[in-house]
Scaffold this motif. Structure first.
Motif, mmCIF file in Angstrom:
data_model
loop_
_atom_site.group_PDB
_atom_site.id
_atom_site.type_symbol
_atom_site.label_atom_id
_atom_site.label_comp_id
_atom_site.label_asym_id
_atom_site.label_seq_id
_atom_site.Cartn_x
_atom_site.Cartn_y
_atom_site.Cartn_z
ATOM 1 N N LEU A 1 13.661 19.140 -149.507
ATOM 2 C CA LEU A 1 14.618 19.256 -150.547
ATOM 3 C C LEU A 1 15.523 17.985 -150.850
ATOM 4 N N HIS A 2 15.660 17.997 -152.048
ATOM 5 C CA HIS A 2 16.908 16.473 -152.396
ATOM 6 C C HIS A 2 17.901 16.740 -151.778
ATOM 7 N N LYS A 3 18.583 15.934 -151.278
ATOM 8 C CA LYS A 3 19.829 15.952 -150.428
ATOM 9 C C LYS A 3 20.940 16.720 -151.050
ATOM 10 N N SER A 4 21.026 16.397 -152.318
ATOM 11 C CA SER A 4 22.013 17.175 -153.302
ATOM 12 C C SER A 4 21.953 18.689 -153.327
ATOM 13 N N LEU A 5 20.511 18.950 -152.823
ATOM 14 C CA LEU A 5 20.257 20.597 -152.986
ATOM 15 C C LEU A 5 20.359 21.265 -151.675
ATOM 16 N N ALA A 6 20.100 20.449 -150.669
ATOM 17 C CA ALA A 6 19.930 21.045 -149.253
ATOM 18 C C ALA A 6 21.176 22.026 -148.833
ATOM 19 N N PRO A 7 20.825 23.332 -148.436
ATOM 20 C CA PRO A 7 21.986 24.316 -148.263
ATOM 21 C C PRO A 7 22.813 23.739 -147.149
ATOM 22 N N ILE A 8 22.263 23.146 -146.105
ATOM 23 C CA ILE A 8 23.201 22.659 -144.928
ATOM 24 C C ILE A 8 22.950 21.288 -144.968
ATOM 25 N N LYS A 9 23.833 20.289 -144.951
ATOM 26 C CA LYS A 9 23.779 18.864 -144.954
ATOM 27 C C LYS A 9 23.389 18.391 -143.555
ATOM 28 N N VAL A 10 24.133 18.754 -142.748
ATOM 29 C CA VAL A 10 24.023 18.154 -141.373
ATOM 30 C C VAL A 10 24.331 19.429 -140.384
ATOM 31 N N ALA A 11 23.126 19.351 -139.537
ATOM 32 C CA ALA A 11 23.520 20.045 -138.303
ATOM 33 C C ALA A 11 24.246 19.336 -136.953
ATOM 34 N N GLU B 1 31.832 7.911 -142.561
ATOM 35 C CA GLU B 1 31.380 7.017 -143.446
ATOM 36 C C GLU B 1 29.806 6.852 -143.628
ATOM 37 N N TYR B 2 29.092 6.965 -142.273
ATOM 38 C CA TYR B 2 27.758 6.810 -142.427
ATOM 39 C C TYR B 2 27.136 7.988 -143.244
ATOM 40 N N VAL B 3 27.521 9.196 -143.134
ATOM 41 C CA VAL B 3 27.225 10.639 -143.679
ATOM 42 C C VAL B 3 27.350 10.232 -144.980
ATOM 43 N N GLU B 4 28.492 9.730 -145.434
ATOM 44 C CA GLU B 4 29.011 9.716 -147.054
ATOM 45 C C GLU B 4 27.990 8.896 -147.832
ATOM 46 N N GLU B 5 27.508 7.696 -146.756
ATOM 47 C CA GLU B 5 26.733 6.818 -147.447
ATOM 48 C C GLU B 5 25.458 7.317 -147.697
ATOM 49 N N LYS B 6 24.846 8.056 -146.840
ATOM 50 C CA LYS B 6 23.660 8.800 -147.034
ATOM 51 C C LYS B 6 23.869 10.085 -147.769
ATOM 52 N N LEU B 7 24.753 10.684 -148.129
ATOM 53 C CA LEU B 7 24.693 11.908 -148.975
ATOM 54 C C LEU B 7 25.525 11.850 -150.185
ATOM 55 N N GLY B 8 26.439 10.948 -150.242
ATOM 56 C CA GLY B 8 27.280 10.866 -151.293
ATOM 57 C C GLY B 8 28.593 11.906 -150.908
ATOM 58 N N LYS B 9 29.708 11.964 -151.662
ATOM 59 C CA LYS B 9 30.906 12.686 -151.374
ATOM 60 C C LYS B 9 30.528 14.469 -151.555
ATOM 61 N N GLU C 1 34.180 19.356 -132.378
ATOM 62 C CA GLU C 1 35.418 18.381 -133.200
ATOM 63 C C GLU C 1 34.413 17.704 -134.430
ATOM 64 N N ILE C 2 33.214 17.098 -133.899
ATOM 65 C CA ILE C 2 32.300 16.463 -134.901
ATOM 66 C C ILE C 2 32.151 17.420 -136.048
ATOM 67 N N LYS C 3 31.798 18.679 -135.685
ATOM 68 C CA LYS C 3 31.285 19.696 -136.762
ATOM 69 C C LYS C 3 32.440 20.056 -137.687
ATOM 70 N N ASP C 4 33.828 20.148 -137.190
ATOM 71 C CA ASP C 4 34.878 20.373 -137.815
ATOM 72 C C ASP C 4 35.395 19.370 -138.848
ATOM 73 N N SER C 5 35.043 17.944 -138.341
ATOM 74 C CA SER C 5 35.426 16.937 -139.197
ATOM 75 C C SER C 5 34.419 16.945 -140.430
ATOM 76 N N LEU C 6 33.073 16.952 -139.949
ATOM 77 C CA LEU C 6 31.955 16.812 -141.218
ATOM 78 C C LEU C 6 32.397 17.874 -142.104
ATOM 79 N N ALA C 7 32.751 19.142 -141.538
ATOM 80 C CA ALA C 7 32.575 20.365 -142.598
ATOM 81 C C ALA C 7 33.938 20.305 -143.453
ATOM 82 N N GLU C 8 34.741 19.332 -143.197
ATOM 83 C CA GLU C 8 35.786 18.988 -144.210
ATOM 84 C C GLU C 8 35.029 18.482 -145.659
ATOM 85 N N ASN C 9 33.934 17.966 -145.491
ATOM 86 C CA ASN C 9 33.167 17.260 -147.037
ATOM 87 C C ASN C 9 31.989 17.890 -147.125
ATOM 88 N N TRP C 10 31.073 18.384 -146.158
ATOM 89 C CA TRP C 10 29.848 19.087 -146.410
ATOM 90 C C TRP C 10 29.675 20.197 -145.621
#
Ligand code: GAP
Length: 456
Positions: A355-365, A448-456, A381-390
């Motif tokens: 799936l295109h990254k913008s369509l994927a239901p879950i962006k990061v596991a 920052e790494y994930v944002e570069e890959k996925l966009g905001k 802690e990592i999950k909670d921090s990433l979940a603020e954006n994705w």
């Protein structure tokens, strides 16, 4: 298709509606992953059609409108499908579909020429004779208020665009737009389909993403070509393979009552070959002229520069959320040789959903390598921090191979593994679904790494 249906249910994309009562008439519910995918499709559409443009504005009109809307639109009179019944097995078919199939394969019926009427064809199920076609109106009726009679009859909208036409003047007066400009809307539509089916392909309740572009009649051809190109590119930019989609023009006989010209984007379906995914229609001045006549409100436009007065022509782009979802799922479904390292992979095959990254239901596991409390804590802690954006999922159950496999089959672009080194080097491993490449990334740089890959 069966495999996709099974994945849909097993992983919570799509459930049959009212399943505990045996299901209900080709209605479906979207589970946790399905609603995320559908929302991402709608977001991508809105982004391209409204947010990124100065010449299109949004609208959300009511599902139930004045019944006169549907008389004016021509739907009460003409929104029907030709229906035939088999006299022998009593099965019901759409005559136009039978004719289409028969004319694609005239030799099947031992005829040289394609059949022109249902008199020339027989029941595809049992070979019995068919009845004459009867027209069957698709509008869904309801009654408003306490008494169910002709005076309280209303319709659930059969297409979302009618809400746009009846608001044309409101928007012209309030949104400071000049022609050419468009109005976009996403919402539910309802049709009493005679032959629903093929999973979520043809349902009685569905969602449309429609945009109506109002233009000077002299410029309609230019805008029609423009929108055809835009809509096809939208699918391709989101990963639809070239060989999976194509154009098909409606013949004169097939044109809907409102259309001067119509092209479908079709996709290569595992049921019956090429099927309609979306449409681009030149509706001429049909809709605004009819609403002007039936409402008595002047819906003409006066050009502020030239003073030219005219009823705008409409170029319509019409897409179905469910159909787009089905097409993206089919386009992205792949069975590959075992790659996750999951020892339990059956028969050496695994599913990867591209799936295109913008369509994927879950962006990061986020996957802690073991259930040791310090790994769990860091992973949470990592999950909670990433979940603020994705949209992010935490999974600590089963081997790491099994967990990669679980994410691959729902199209999660990135898996972040917290391992035994993490406590020392403050780094995690990020795995990419497409390349399967793994990179060591500092926890402090991860967002920052994930944002570069996925966009905001
Ligand atoms: N306003 C124009 C219009 O409604 P359409 O070709 O009847 O045109 C447009 O429908 C799109 O809506 C289709 O291409 C398809 O994506 C979606 N659609 C139509 N009927 C549907 C149904 N019964 N189930 C799911 N999607 C449907």
């Amino acid at each position: 298709m069966e495999k996709l249906i099974s994945l849909g249910k097993r992983r919570g994309f799509i459930f049959q509606s009212s399943e505990i009562y045996g299901g209900f008439g080709s209605c479906y519910d979207y589970g946790p992953l399905g609603v995320a995918l559908a929302n991402n499709i709608k977001k991508a559409w809105w982004q391209a059609m409204v947010q990124a443009r100065d010449d299109i504005v949004g609208l959300d009109s009511a599902i139930i409108m004045h019944p006169k809307v549907w008389e004016a639109s021509g739907h009460v009179e003409s929104f029907s499908d030709p229906l035939v019944d088999c006299k022998q097995c009593k099965k019901r078919f759409r005559a136009d579909h039978l004719l289409e199939v028969a004319s694609m394969k005239p030799d099947l019926d031992a005829r040289k020429e394609a059949p022109k009427s249902t008199k020339d064809i027989i029941c595809p199920e049992c070979g019995g004779a068919l009845t004459e076609p009867r027209n069957f109106n698709l509008l869904m009726k309801t009654y408003i208020g306490a008494v169910e009679d002709e005076g309280s009859l209303a319709y659930l909208r059969g297409e979302t665009c009618q809400g746009i036409y009846v608001n044309f003047k409101n928007i012209l007066d309030s949104a400071r737009q000049k022609l050419p400009f468009g109005i976009a809307q996403v919402g539910k539509a309802f049709r009493n389909e005679i032959t629903p089916g093929n999973y979520i392909f043809r349902t009685r309740e569905f969602e449309q993403m429609e945009m109506q572009f109002f233009v000077n009649p002299k410029e309609v051809d230019k805008w029609y070509d423009y929108w055809r190109e835009k809509r096809m590119n939208w699918y391709k930019d989101l990963g639809m393979k070239d060989e999976f989609v194509r154009w098909r023009q409606h013949t004169k006989e097939e044109l809907a009552h409102y259309a001067k010209e119509a092209w479908d984007i079709q996709f290569d379906a595992p049921f019956g070959g090429w099927q309609e995914l979306a449409g681009v229609h030149n509706r001429g001045d049909w809709d605004l002229s009819r609403h002007r006549k039936y409402s008595g409100v002047d819906l003409s436009y006066t050009d502020p520069v030239t003073n030219e007065k005219y009823i705008p022509y409409i170029v319509e782009t019409s897409d179905g959320v469910g159909r787009a979802m089905l097409a993206f799922l089919l386009n992205g479904y792949e069975e590959v040789e075992t790659r996750s390292g999951d020892e339990e992979s059956k028969h050496g095959k695994e599913v990867v959903l591209h799936l295109h990254k913008s369509l994927a239901p879950i962006k990061v596991a986020v996957l802690p390598l073991s259930k040791k409390p310090e790994l769990q804590k860091t992973a949470h802690e990592i999950k909670d921090s990433l979940a603020e954006n994705w949209m992010t999922q935490y999974d600590e159950t089963g081997s790491i191979g099994k967990r990669y496999r679980r994410q691959d089959e729902i199209g999660t672009p990135y898996c972040v593994t917290v391992d035994f080194e993490t406590a020392n080097d403050k780094k995690v491993t990020v795995r990419d679904i497409e390349t399967m490449g793994q990179e060591r990334v500092a926890i402090g740089d991860l967002k920052e790494y994930v944002e570069e890959k996925l966009g905001k």
